[in-house]
Design an enzyme around this catalytic site. Structure first.
Site, short mmCIF file in Angstrom:
data_model
loop_
_atom_site.label_atom_id
_atom_site.label_comp_id
_atom_site.label_asym_id
_atom_site.label_seq_id
_atom_site.Cartn_x
_atom_site.Cartn_y
_atom_site.Cartn_z
CG ASN A 144 -12.96 32.83 -10.79
OD1 ASN A 144 -12.18 31.69 -10.97
ND2 ASN A 144 -12.91 33.51 -9.63
CG HIS A 146 -10.13 30.16 -8.95
ND1 HIS A 146 -11.06 30.52 -7.92
CD2 HIS A 146 -10.05 28.70 -9.17
CE1 HIS A 146 -11.50 29.37 -7.57
NE2 HIS A 146 -11.18 28.48 -8.28
#
Ligand code: F6R
Length: 261
Positions: A144, A146
């Site tokens: 995602n 991160h």
């Protein structure tokens, strides 16, 4: 083997992950030689594991000493029982710290009886600053986007803090925890600003499951939607990828390559 291309985040293409692992481990050995008291920021997980294996081997062969070095883990889960084998403390001890014995190895760790994880996070940020900041940070990238546990929505000026983990992060961690219900909901993570202040940042992304996020990291607009995009423009950052992780990058064929040693 000078990195070049892909905009403002230099990328190096490795023929396979072990070639990248050897190059990055070599950089860390050289750093510790020139600066024995270096401070390292450590990711956990699949991406850096081979680099730690190389460093353990270099240490066993007396090619590197961590005797004056300090390691700071990037992040740690909250709400796990003390000594849980799935904690990042246990993982880092098993993969690196017990073997190389740094002078200090630190984590933003909260005693389960401690009532104030926020205070722990703030103290960790102060501790990194007091150590003179980070010389080199090793990062992986979540699917995602991160970095550490700076989940989508994290801002460029974020500091070490308590965060809620994203659904995809928890789904990916379910592999380690056995089920998604067992994955902690909260963690402490260094912030994006904390990471960007490091003097050098080395990012690892291997395998086809990282191809999409590698492309976004390099080609999407810089924004909180994909926190890894904030790495672009850092004065000394490199992304090491294997062929699979580079699969979706524009002009992947023209990337500078690591030649196997
Ligand atoms: C772990 C961490 C995470 C991981 C990322 C990629 O300490 O900070 O950001 O680096 O989730 O994980 P792997 O490498 O397991 O794919």
């Amino acid at each position: 083997m000078k990195p070049r291309g892909a905009g403002d985040l230099p990328v190096l293409l490795a023929p396979d992950r072990s070639a990248a692992e050897r190059v990055l481990a070599g950089e860390i050995v050289a750093l510790l030689e020139s600066r024995p008291s270096a401070t390292l920021g450590l990711a956990t997980g699949n991406s850096p594991i081979g680099v730690y294996r190389e460093l353990c081997a270099a240490h066993a062969a007396r090619r590197v000493s961590f005797a004056s070095a300090t390691t700071f883990n990037l992040d740690e889960y909250l709400d796990l029982p003390r000594g849980d084998p799935r904690s990042f403390r246990s993982w880092t001890q098993a993969q690196l710290v017990d073997a190389v014995r740094p002078a200090r190895s630190r984590l933003p760790e909260v005693d389960p009886d401690h009532l104030d994880p926020r205070a722990v996070a703030e103290a960790y940020e102060r501790e990194i600053r007091a150590a003179g900041g980070l010389d080199l940070v090793i990062l992986g990238i979540g699917r995602n986007g991160h970095i550490a546990f700076n989940e989508p929505g994290s801002t460029r000026d974020s500091r070490t803090r308590v965060v809620e983990l994203d659904a995809l992060t928890r789904a990916d961690a379910a592999r380690t925890f056995g089920s998604i219900e067992s994955v902690p909901r909260r963690a402490i993570t260094m912030g994006i600003a904390t990471i960007l202040e490091a003097r050098a940042i080395r990012v690892l992304a291997f395998g086809a499951e990282k191809a999409g996020i590698v492309r976004r990291t390099l080609e999407d607009p810089v924004s909180s939607a994909w926190p890894a995009t904030f790495l672009r423009g850092h004065r000394d950052v490199r992304l090491y990828v294997d062929r699979e992780a580079a699969g979706a990058i524009r002009d992947a064929a023209g990337l500078p390559r690591i030649t196997p040693s």
